[in-house]
Scaffold this motif. Structure first.
Motif, PDB file in Angstrom:
ATOM      1  N   ILE B   7       1.169  -1.330  -0.268  1.00  0.00           N
ATOM      2  CA  ILE B   7      -0.017   0.002   0.244  1.00  0.00           C
ATOM      3  C   ILE B   7       1.033   1.447   0.114  1.00  0.00           C
ATOM      4  O   ILE B   7       0.650   2.071  -0.761  1.00  0.00           O
ATOM      5  CB  ILE B   7      -0.858  -0.100   0.867  1.00  0.00           C
ATOM      6  CG1 ILE B   7      -2.146  -1.036   1.303  1.00  0.00           C
ATOM      7  CG2 ILE B   7      -1.858   1.101   1.050  1.00  0.00           C
ATOM      8  CD1 ILE B   7      -2.986  -1.783   2.137  1.00  0.00           C
ATOM      9  N   ARG B   9       3.776   1.970  -1.599  1.00  0.00           N
ATOM     10  CA  ARG B   9       4.208   2.005  -2.550  1.00  0.00           C
ATOM     11  C   ARG B   9       3.909   2.153  -3.694  1.00  0.00           C
ATOM     12  O   ARG B   9       3.648   2.799  -4.474  1.00  0.00           O
ATOM     13  CB  ARG B   9       5.347   0.190  -3.212  1.00  0.00           C
ATOM     14  CG  ARG B   9       6.441   0.286  -3.024  1.00  0.00           C
ATOM     15  CD  ARG B   9       7.402  -0.819  -2.831  1.00  0.00           C
ATOM     16  NE  ARG B   9       6.831  -1.748  -2.150  1.00  0.00           N
ATOM     17  CZ  ARG B   9       7.339  -3.313  -2.782  1.00  0.00           C
ATOM     18  NH1 ARG B   9       7.428  -3.635  -3.715  1.00  0.00           N
ATOM     19  NH2 ARG B   9       6.400  -4.207  -1.228  1.00  0.00           N
ATOM     20  N   LYS B  10       2.690   1.692  -3.471  1.00  0.00           N
ATOM     21  CA  LYS B  10       1.466   2.101  -4.135  1.00  0.00           C
ATOM     22  C   LYS B  10       0.851   4.204  -3.880  1.00  0.00           C
ATOM     23  O   LYS B  10       0.781   4.187  -5.189  1.00  0.00           O
ATOM     24  CB  LYS B  10      -0.006   1.656  -4.134  1.00  0.00           C
ATOM     25  CG  LYS B  10      -1.096   2.462  -4.502  1.00  0.00           C
ATOM     26  CD  LYS B  10      -2.629   1.651  -4.851  1.00  0.00           C
ATOM     27  CE  LYS B  10      -2.986   2.100  -2.337  1.00  0.00           C
ATOM     28  NZ  LYS B  10      -3.486   3.385  -3.038  1.00  0.00           N
ATOM     29  N   ARG B  13       3.702   5.732  -5.418  1.00  0.00           N
ATOM     30  CA  ARG B  13       3.004   5.806  -7.261  1.00  0.00           C
ATOM     31  C   ARG B  13       2.528   7.567  -7.525  1.00  0.00           C
ATOM     32  O   ARG B  13       2.413   7.880  -7.882  1.00  0.00           O
ATOM     33  CB  ARG B  13       2.942   4.195  -7.947  1.00  0.00           C
ATOM     34  CG  ARG B  13       3.722   3.452  -7.757  1.00  0.00           C
ATOM     35  CD  ARG B  13       3.299   2.770  -8.761  1.00  0.00           C
ATOM     36  NE  ARG B  13       4.701   1.719  -9.350  1.00  0.00           N
ATOM     37  CZ  ARG B  13       4.801   0.476  -8.704  1.00  0.00           C
ATOM     38  NH1 ARG B  13       3.647   0.336  -7.941  1.00  0.00           N
ATOM     39  NH2 ARG B  13       6.026   0.022  -9.211  1.00  0.00           N
ATOM     40  N   HIS B  14       1.091   7.131  -6.804  1.00  0.00           N
ATOM     41  CA  HIS B  14       0.775   8.209  -6.315  1.00  0.00           C
ATOM     42  C   HIS B  14       1.135   9.294  -6.523  1.00  0.00           C
ATOM     43  O   HIS B  14       0.333  10.696  -7.397  1.00  0.00           O
ATOM     44  CB  HIS B  14      -1.319   8.149  -5.790  1.00  0.00           C
ATOM     45  CG  HIS B  14      -1.753   7.173  -5.349  1.00  0.00           C
ATOM     46  ND1 HIS B  14      -1.990   6.634  -7.100  1.00  0.00           N
ATOM     47  CD2 HIS B  14      -2.039   6.142  -4.682  1.00  0.00           C
ATOM     48  CE1 HIS B  14      -2.971   5.675  -6.904  1.00  0.00           C
ATOM     49  NE2 HIS B  14      -3.328   5.228  -6.017  1.00  0.00           N
ATOM     50  N   ARG B  17       3.300   9.632  -9.656  1.00  0.00           N
ATOM     51  CA  ARG B  17       2.829  10.528 -11.002  1.00  0.00           C
ATOM     52  C   ARG B  17       2.092  12.387 -10.980  1.00  0.00           C
ATOM     53  O   ARG B  17       1.799  12.019 -12.163  1.00  0.00           O
ATOM     54  CB  ARG B  17       0.828   9.141 -10.715  1.00  0.00           C
ATOM     55  CG  ARG B  17       1.724   8.311 -11.327  1.00  0.00           C
ATOM     56  CD  ARG B  17       2.808   7.660 -13.181  1.00  0.00           C
ATOM     57  NE  ARG B  17       3.731   6.260 -12.482  1.00  0.00           N
ATOM     58  CZ  ARG B  17       3.382   5.673 -13.074  1.00  0.00           C
ATOM     59  NH1 ARG B  17       1.630   4.298 -12.519  1.00  0.00           N
ATOM     60  NH2 ARG B  17       3.936   3.916 -12.559  1.00  0.00           N
ATOM     61  N   ARG B 197     -10.392  10.326  -0.959  1.00  0.00           N
ATOM     62  CA  ARG B 197      -9.823   9.739  -3.104  1.00  0.00           C
ATOM     63  C   ARG B 197     -10.160   8.606  -2.738  1.00  0.00           C
ATOM     64  O   ARG B 197     -10.900   8.590  -4.047  1.00  0.00           O
ATOM     65  CB  ARG B 197      -8.267  10.457  -3.435  1.00  0.00           C
ATOM     66  CG  ARG B 197      -8.557   9.854  -4.897  1.00  0.00           C
ATOM     67  CD  ARG B 197      -7.040  10.718  -4.974  1.00  0.00           C
ATOM     68  NE  ARG B 197      -6.217   9.886  -4.855  1.00  0.00           N
ATOM     69  CZ  ARG B 197      -5.291   9.849  -5.197  1.00  0.00           C
ATOM     70  NH1 ARG B 197      -4.827  10.618  -6.441  1.00  0.00           N
ATOM     71  NH2 ARG B 197      -3.978   9.370  -4.564  1.00  0.00           N
ATOM     72  N   GLU B 198      -9.944   8.203  -2.018  1.00  0.00           N
ATOM     73  CA  GLU B 198     -10.176   6.091  -2.464  1.00  0.00           C
ATOM     74  C   GLU B 198     -11.769   5.806  -2.414  1.00  0.00           C
ATOM     75  O   GLU B 198     -12.493   5.096  -2.981  1.00  0.00           O
ATOM     76  CB  GLU B 198      -9.542   5.606  -1.773  1.00  0.00           C
ATOM     77  CG  GLU B 198      -8.196   5.616  -1.830  1.00  0.00           C
ATOM     78  CD  GLU B 198      -6.726   4.006  -2.050  1.00  0.00           C
ATOM     79  OE1 GLU B 198      -7.647   3.225  -2.324  1.00  0.00           O
ATOM     80  OE2 GLU B 198      -6.164   4.121  -2.205  1.00  0.00           O
TER      81      GLU B 198
ATOM     82  N   ASP C  90      -4.225   6.501 -12.372  1.00  0.00           N
ATOM     83  CA  ASP C  90      -2.365   7.049 -12.530  1.00  0.00           C
ATOM     84  C   ASP C  90      -1.481   6.348 -12.087  1.00  0.00           C
ATOM     85  O   ASP C  90      -0.941   5.522 -12.633  1.00  0.00           O
ATOM     86  CB  ASP C  90      -2.397   7.839 -11.629  1.00  0.00           C
ATOM     87  CG  ASP C  90      -2.879   7.811 -10.143  1.00  0.00           C
ATOM     88  OD1 ASP C  90      -3.590   5.845  -9.758  1.00  0.00           O
ATOM     89  OD2 ASP C  90      -2.130   8.209  -8.794  1.00  0.00           O
ATOM     90  N   LEU C  91      -2.497   4.064 -12.819  1.00  0.00           N
ATOM     91  CA  LEU C  91      -1.426   3.191 -12.161  1.00  0.00           C
ATOM     92  C   LEU C  91      -2.071   2.613 -13.475  1.00  0.00           C
ATOM     93  O   LEU C  91      -2.516   2.751 -14.137  1.00  0.00           O
ATOM     94  CB  LEU C  91      -1.513   2.256 -10.734  1.00  0.00           C
ATOM     95  CG  LEU C  91      -1.759   3.149  -9.316  1.00  0.00           C
ATOM     96  CD1 LEU C  91      -0.993   1.898  -8.695  1.00  0.00           C
ATOM     97  CD2 LEU C  91       0.043   3.992  -9.203  1.00  0.00           C
ATOM     98  N   PHE C  99      -1.036  -5.212  -7.546  1.00  0.00           N
ATOM     99  CA  PHE C  99      -0.755  -4.403  -6.201  1.00  0.00           C
ATOM    100  C   PHE C  99      -1.662  -5.277  -5.718  1.00  0.00           C
ATOM    101  O   PHE C  99      -1.766  -5.399  -4.520  1.00  0.00           O
ATOM    102  CB  PHE C  99      -1.971  -2.726  -5.789  1.00  0.00           C
ATOM    103  CG  PHE C  99      -1.632  -1.924  -5.008  1.00  0.00           C
ATOM    104  CD1 PHE C  99      -1.512  -2.017  -4.572  1.00  0.00           C
ATOM    105  CD2 PHE C  99      -3.126  -2.404  -5.123  1.00  0.00           C
ATOM    106  CE1 PHE C  99      -1.719  -1.884  -2.900  1.00  0.00           C
ATOM    107  CE2 PHE C  99      -4.012  -1.689  -3.704  1.00  0.00           C
ATOM    108  CZ  PHE C  99      -3.288  -1.774  -3.124  1.00  0.00           C
ATOM    109  N   LEU C 103      -1.514  -8.046  -2.701  1.00  0.00           N
ATOM    110  CA  LEU C 103      -2.438  -7.874  -0.993  1.00  0.00           C
ATOM    111  C   LEU C 103      -3.096  -9.289  -1.000  1.00  0.00           C
ATOM    112  O   LEU C 103      -3.202  -9.424   0.418  1.00  0.00           O
ATOM    113  CB  LEU C 103      -3.494  -6.548  -1.822  1.00  0.00           C
ATOM    114  CG  LEU C 103      -3.628  -5.267  -1.416  1.00  0.00           C
ATOM    115  CD1 LEU C 103      -4.833  -4.120  -1.923  1.00  0.00           C
ATOM    116  CD2 LEU C 103      -2.543  -4.973  -0.459  1.00  0.00           C
TER     117      LEU C 103
END
Lengths: 245, 368, 302
Positions: B7, B9-10, B13-14, B17, B197-198, C90-91, C99, C103
């Motif tokens: 999570i 790492r993701k 990235r956000h 980006r 946002r999620e 954006d991924l 991802f 998980l």
């Protein structure tokens, strides 16, 4: 018969990606025209050019007799556009949304009040105009969106997937409204992924990877490709062209 | 803990980006440092003034009364230890100490040479500057009252010495506070926005049906923002020391330690906000309102807490920045250590623990 | 064998009853479809099954675990595809997959193998570097499905996965679902497309949080009351208006022709005179079998 939409070799490029590739079409006045195609085929881009929201890269076209390069403001005044994206203000009531769009089109106040009453009456919206648009079920919201697109009495109506996600009963009722509009002389230019709806259109075109690959009456196309229905015809046509990347 | 890593790492990235927000996260602190670094002085009242009166005459008491009746100065709550004016300042009992050696009364009647001493705490540049000019005014009035108009009393003058921030640079005073505000902004605001946002885009639904616990989601999401907040803090510090020449008198380790506690408090606030809102827009507004604004307005960063109306003074007690700003100013400008800062530190820790407890209790991820 | 058991589910939002005493079960190797108008409660049921909302009363069991108590044990068994596109725009395609694989505890090597398979059926391989937000509608849905599939779940819950998707992409999407069924998964799906109901093993009509009817597509068609006739004339507005004035029958456009419905045991012969009066030759009318859509409309109309 006069033509509502005439386009020839219309092209739109984004960088080196050709979204719409030399398409040509003629739509007659008062016709219900089904503008079909795979996801990402370029339908929305084409409609946006026709509605004067996007300048073409090349090719020519006119909508309601107005040039799509030079007379975009006049096009916007004479057409109605119901976009794929939900165009209503969710926190405003139905009445407030209608009033706002009516003011944008500079409809005189007294006329506007009358037209709003007429429209909500014919679309069966009367009980829902006091509620915030965001709280309405999707089917009613779509009707409200249609009402806002009709306020200025456009001669040509562009509808981009107006019935996506609506249940079959509601879709039929929505189409009854569209027929009535067509009977009254409005030209309807509709995109849809429901092939039963497409069969209700007088003529359809099928778009794939930026090009129009077929145009004709639904029954004629079904017969030409020897298929049981329009859905199979569509699938056959797109598959022949090599998938839908 | 693998999942927390995925999570985190993701989330990185956000952040990467979206170069625009990344630029904002890095440029805004620098811009704010510049803005506040050159900020203007503000009106100050109720300066705590301790008096060491070695003259003990009617005249000396009259001067002291003039100071306290001027409206600018207050008596300290505790009677200062007579021998050491510097300790009075360091302990925070007073902002300035007026030292009156014996001979004041004599000097006033004889027109002889005399020097009043004044030691001013310069850590708070506004207060220091105000103290200096107000005390000159009070002295001037005292002497004026004593003489027929038009006469000067050349013998008596006041000698002022400013401690800790001797050049009275407001940047020295603002920069530590700015770090507190930026840390709050990055930690609380960005955390609440990223969780909102999620929720808004619907990805939270997918995430919650995956085998990760809400706790793992939160920890994974906040780690990159803690790093970003610390990076910002270091950036401001480096910039402040190099550009404005802000002194760094105390321990970096101690500062980072309290910085982390403060970040946890800010993150707890951010998480709390995210449990209350459904969209990024509302999260942003709410974070501004309940975290960033109080950190600026109610923390003593710009406005003196003791000059505030009683209600706001009480509210300021639950603003983490109030304690953190005192700690960071103490460490940077005065080189204070735990023996002096323990009170503020205790408040900050208690507040953080309470906020964290509420946040984790409130945080149960259900979407409806 | 049933793997999902929902019994007497209730869910209210304030005064609004979203789900009203709803029970159903889903079996392994079966596609179960839910269809009903917007706001009928489909999404609430799906979210309850996936542990995303608290429900007022009732019981949900997946593989004999209770959703409200042992949800952590259920998660590895469950694949959920929400109604709104729920991936990170954006991924890239591959980053989204990686991802979710992470998980669910897949190691890099396991992921690489799984990835090949997923690309094979989805056709997403050539787009693995593209940002998810830049995919076309059909591709987005296939990616969302792939992400829900990455851990080989036994139960799939898909909330209107094909809304806004073109016919060919829908066909391909359902081919994937059929493969999953063949592998023994239980698939619960909602859809606004009647043709997709025909591809399902069982269908539930839902209206205002309650079950209206349940059965195989064939069984449901049998529940149609009355007769259906096809009139081979273009459904012009004028003609439809005239037809709808005839008492006792209902007429609807059906592609380029018209469907006429009589009530109960009445037959079209009783209305021949009325039809001739508006200039319609009864010879153009032939009896046809009712379709699933006819049954659906009848149930929703009542």
């Amino acid at each position: 018969m006069e033509n509502a939409v005439v386009i020839d070799r219309l092209t739109k490029k984004f960088g080196d990606f050709t979204a719409v590739d030399e398409i040509g079409l003629t739509v007659q006045k008062g016709e219900i025209f089904g503008f079909l195609g795979a996801n990402g085929a370029g339908k929305t881009t084409a409609i946006r050019m026709l509605c004067g929201l996007l300048l073409p890269t090349s090719g020519s076209g006119s909508v309601g007799g107005f040039d799509i390069y030079k007379e975009t403001e006049r096009i916007k005044k004479s057409i109605g556009y119901m976009s794929q994206k939900f165009s209503l203000y969710q926190d405003l009531t139905g009445d407030e949304n209608l009033w706002f769009y009516g003011s944008v089109y500079q409809i005189p106040r007294r006329d506007l009040r009358k037209r709003m009453e007429e429209l909500t009456e014919t679309l069966g919206l009367s009980e829902f105009t006091n509620r915030p648009a965001g709280s309405l079920p999707v089917g009613w919201r779509q009707r409200l969106a249609l009402a806002t697109a009709l306020l200025h009495r456009p001669k040509i109506l562009f509808l981009d997937e107006p019935t996506a996600g609506i249940d079959p009963v509601f879709r039929r009722r929505f189409w009854e409204i569209l027929y009535r509009l067509a009977d009254e002389g409005t030209t309807l230019f509709v995109t849809t992924h429901y092939m039963d709806e497409a069969e209700f259109c007088r003529r359809i075109s099928i778009m794939h990877q930026g090009k129009i690959i077929e145009v004709g009456k639904p029954q004629d196309l079904i017969a030409r490709y020897d298929q049981p229905n329009l859905q199979e015809t569509f699938i056959t046509l797109i598959s022949q062209e090599g998938g839908n990347g | 803990m693998d999942k927390v890593g995925y999570i985190a790492r993701k989330e990185v990235r956000h952040i990467l980006r979206d170069p625009r927000s990344l630029m904002i996260a890095i440029l805004i602190p620098i811009l704010m440092t510049l803005l506040y670094g050159y900020a203007i002085n503000l009106d100050t009242k109720n300066i705590k003034l301790a008096v060491l009166d070695f003259d003990r005459t009617v005249d000396s008491r009259e001067l002291v009364a003039k100071f306290y009746n001027s409206g600018y100065f207050l008596e300290p709550e505790t009677t200062p230890i007579l021998s050491d004016p510097e300790r009075i300042l360091k302990s925070g009992q007073a902002h300035a100490v007026l030292i009156m050696p014996s001979g004041f009364a004599k000097a006033v009647t004889n027109f002889s040479q005399y020097e009043l001493g004044m030691l001013i705490d310069g850590a708070d540049a506004n207060v220091a500057a105000a103290t200096a000019s107000y005390s000159r005014i009070v002295m001037g009035r005292f002497i004026e009252d004593r003489l027929p108009s038009g006469f000067e009393l050349p013998g008596v003058r006041i000698s002022q010495q400013v401690l800790y921030n001797s050049d009275l640079e407001s940047s020295h005073f603002f920069v530590p506070g700015l770090i507190a505000v930026i840390l709050m902004m990055i930690s609380a605001l960005l955390t609440s926005v990223t969780i909102a946002r999620e929720k808004e885009t619907g990805t939270m639904e997918q995430l919650l049906t995956s085998p990760v616990s809400p706790r793992q989601i939160i920890i994974g999401k906040v780690i990159p923002y803690i790093a970003l907040a610390l990076l910002d803090a270091v950036l401001i510090l480096v910039f402040a020391v190099l550009h404005f020449g802000v002194p760094f008198a105390g321990s970096v380790t101690l500062l980072l330690f309290f910085g982390l506690i403060y970040i946890v408090a800010a993150l707890s606030l951010g998480i709390l906000i995210s449990t209350l809102v459904a969209t990024q827009q509302v999260a942003m507004m709410m974070a501004q309102l309940v975290t960033v604004l109080p950190s600026v307005m109610l923390s003593g960063y710009i406005f003196e807490i003791k000059n505030m109306p009683a209600v706001l003074r009480y509210v300021s007690h639950i603003v983490p920045a109030r304690y953190f700003i005192r700690i960071i100013r103490g460490i940077m400008l005065k080189g204070s250590d735990m023996s002096v800062l323990w009170g503020e530190a205790a408040f900050l820790v208690v507040l953080t623990v309470v906020l964290l407890a509420i946040a984790s209790k409130r945080f149960q991820l259900k979407i409806g | 064998m049933s793997i999902v058991e929902v019994s007497n589910l209730y869910k209210t939002y304030g005064p609004f009853e979203a789900v009203d005493n709803f029970s159903f079960s889903a079996n392994k190797g079966e596609i179960l479809s839910l269809v009903g108008p917007d706001g009928a409660g489909k999404t609430s049921i799906f979210r309850a099954v996936c542990g995303l909302i608290k429900y007022d009363s009732g019981q949900i069991k997946i593989a004999s675990f209770d959703v409200s108590r042992d949800f952590e044990k259920i998660k590895p068994l469950l694949g959920y595809m929400p109604q709104t596109f729920s991936l990170y725009p954006d991924l890239s395609v591959e980053e989204n997959l990686y991802f979710y694989a992470g998980l669910f505890g897949l190691k890099r090597q396991q992921f690489d193998e799984k990835k090949k398979l997923l690309y094979q059926f989805s056709g997403l391989g050539p787009f693995h570097n593209r940002h998810a937000g830049a995919l076309s509608g059909g591709m987005k849905q296939k990616l969302a499905l792939s992400c829900a599939l990455v851990h080989d779940p036994e139960v799939f819950v898909l909330d209107e996965p094909t809304t806004g998707v073109d016919p060919l992409s829908r066909r391909q999407f359902w081919d994937i679902l059929k493969n999953l069924r063949a592998e023994g998964s239980a698939i619960i799906v909602s859809t606004p497309y009647i043709d997709e109901l025909e591809l399902s093993d069982r269908v539930i009509f839902i209206y205002r949080g309650s079950k209206m009817a349940e059965g195989t597509p064939g069984e449901l068609v049998q529940k149609f009351v009355g007769q259906v006739y096809q009139l081979d004339l273009l459904p012009t507005s004028e003609r439809m208006q005239q037809l709808n004035k005839i008492e006792g029958i209902t007429s609807r456009r059906f592609g380029a022709s018209v469907h006429i419905y009589t009530r109960g045991s009445h037959t079209i012969e009783e209305y021949h005179d009325d039809l001739r009066r508006i200039g319609i030759d009864p010879d153009l009318i032939t009896p046809v079998q009712p379709e699933l859509e006819d049954t659906f409309i009848q149930f929703m109309g009542n």
